[in-house]
Design an enzyme around this catalytic site. Structure first.
Site, mmCIF file in Angstrom:
data_model
loop_
_atom_site.group_PDB
_atom_site.id
_atom_site.type_symbol
_atom_site.label_atom_id
_atom_site.label_comp_id
_atom_site.label_asym_id
_atom_site.label_seq_id
_atom_site.Cartn_x
_atom_site.Cartn_y
_atom_site.Cartn_z
ATOM 1 N N ASP A 46 11.593 -100.752 -50.747
ATOM 2 C CA ASP A 46 11.494 -99.465 -50.058
ATOM 3 C C ASP A 46 11.846 -99.608 -48.580
ATOM 4 O OD1 ASP A 46 10.461 -98.773 -52.489
ATOM 5 O OD2 ASP A 46 8.619 -97.868 -51.713
ATOM 6 N N HIS A 189 9.332 -104.404 -49.565
ATOM 7 C CA HIS A 189 10.041 -103.699 -48.492
ATOM 8 C C HIS A 189 11.056 -104.650 -47.872
ATOM 9 C CE1 HIS A 189 6.155 -101.711 -49.019
ATOM 10 N NE2 HIS A 189 6.751 -100.595 -48.609
HETATM 11 ZN ZN ZN Z 1 7.960 -96.362 -47.761
#
Ligand code: ZN
Length: 328
Positions: A46, A189
């Site tokens: 993400d 991430h």
């Molecule tokens: Zn996020």
């Protein structure tokens, strides 16, 4: 004669023991194989792209691992070449909204506009429309209104590495390895180098355990599930049907249209050949055992004179005097 019978009985016992023991051994081997086989995992990233995405892409390429990038639309102008690489190298491009907005806090029209803007930017950079993008709601924030107004599947996760908190490669790696399982969707991430280092180290180890890394789209496909718009998914439990890998040359993006008949057949063939591979080893053993048993049984019946087999001359000559003896 008694000696001969004893040998016969021992031979039959040996064969029966072999026939029962071998499949058990094969089954044990199978269990070991299943542990080693691992399964399918969808690694998801993400908030990117970022300056660390390139290192991640290099590492994934080395492992031939495919992942899903839930990109943030307003970051793309800064890293257009990374988006192109992500797509070209077989990863799935998915959406994490234009500006990391909490979808629950947006009106239906704001949500639609936000997601459309992200898709438009992706298409603008790639130069062509790659179809609707799966969406990961920022903060995992979803409610019934969001679901009712979403015309795309909503993808959450069932393994949270906590990488944005720990910022520690070793912790990220350990979390992934200890939580790895077939059908897992793992949250990461690509904003942090520690996440990139941690996940690449984990891939190294999990590959040895037999895991394969696929996009979200392929994970659900391989688990026989069709992603439905407006439905929130956290992991992919198999219903026993493997629709096979993505057809050669097909992008990692979700498939919207009905697949052509030809591709379905190809998938069935793929599944069939997979099954055959899986079951080949024990089936072969059982077949060999059965043949050995039949051969021994025939031999015994022949030895005790219940049936007569066309045997080599030498053995026939040995048998004949015996028969004469019996007649006397
Ligand atoms: Zn996020």
């Amino acid at each position: 004669m008694i000696k001969r019978k004893l040998i016969g009985i021992l031979a039959v016992i040996t064969v029966i023991l072999t026939v029962f023991a071998l499949p058990v051994a094969a089954e044990n081997d199978d269990t070991a194989e299943n542990t080693a086989q691992g399964g399918l995992i969808a690694l998801t990233f993400d908030d990117g792209p970022s300056i660390h995405t390139e290192k991640l892409l290099d590492g994934l390429k080395k492992h031939d691992a495919h992942v899903t990038f839930f990109i943030v639309g307003n970051r793309l102008d800064e890293y257009p070449e990374l988006l192109i690489r992500e797509y070209d190298e077989g990863h799935e491009i998915a959406s994490h909204t234009w500006d990391h907005s909490d979808l629950v806090k947006l009106s239906p029209s704001e949500m639609a506009e936000n997601l459309q803007k992200t898709e438009d930017k992706v298409y603008e950079i790639l130069g062509f429309n790659i179809g609707p993008l799966n969406v990961r709601p920022p903060h995992g924030s979803v409610n019934e209104t969001v679901e009712a107004n979403a015309d795309i599947p909503l993808i959450l996760w069932n393994v949270d590495t906590g990488d944005w908190q720990s910022r520690n490669a070793e912790a990220v790696k350990e979390h992934i390895i200890s939580h790895a399982h077939d059908g897992a969707i793992i949250l990461l991430h690509d904003l942090y180098e520690s996440s990139v280092d941690g996940v690449l180290a984990a891939i190294d180890e999990l590959e040895d355990q037999g895991y394969t890394f696929v996009t979200v789209n392929e994970l659900f496909r391989r688990k026989g599930q069709e992603l439905t718009p407006g439905v929130t998914y956290t992991n992919a439990k198999s219903d026993g049907i493997d629709l096979g890998p993505l057809p050669e040359g097909e992008s990692a993006q979700p498939i919207i249209e009905e697949e052509p008949e030809k591709d379905n057949n190809k998938d069935k063939e793929d599944k069939k050949s997979n099954d055959e591979e899986d079951e080949g080893y024990p089936l072969f053993l059982v077949a060999v055992c059965a043949l050995v048993l039949i051969a021994f049984a025939l031999g015994m019946l022949h030895t005790f004179g219940i049936i007569t087999l066309p045997l080599p001359l030498e053995q026939m000559e040995q048998k004949r005097p015996e028969k004469r003896n019996r007649k006397r």
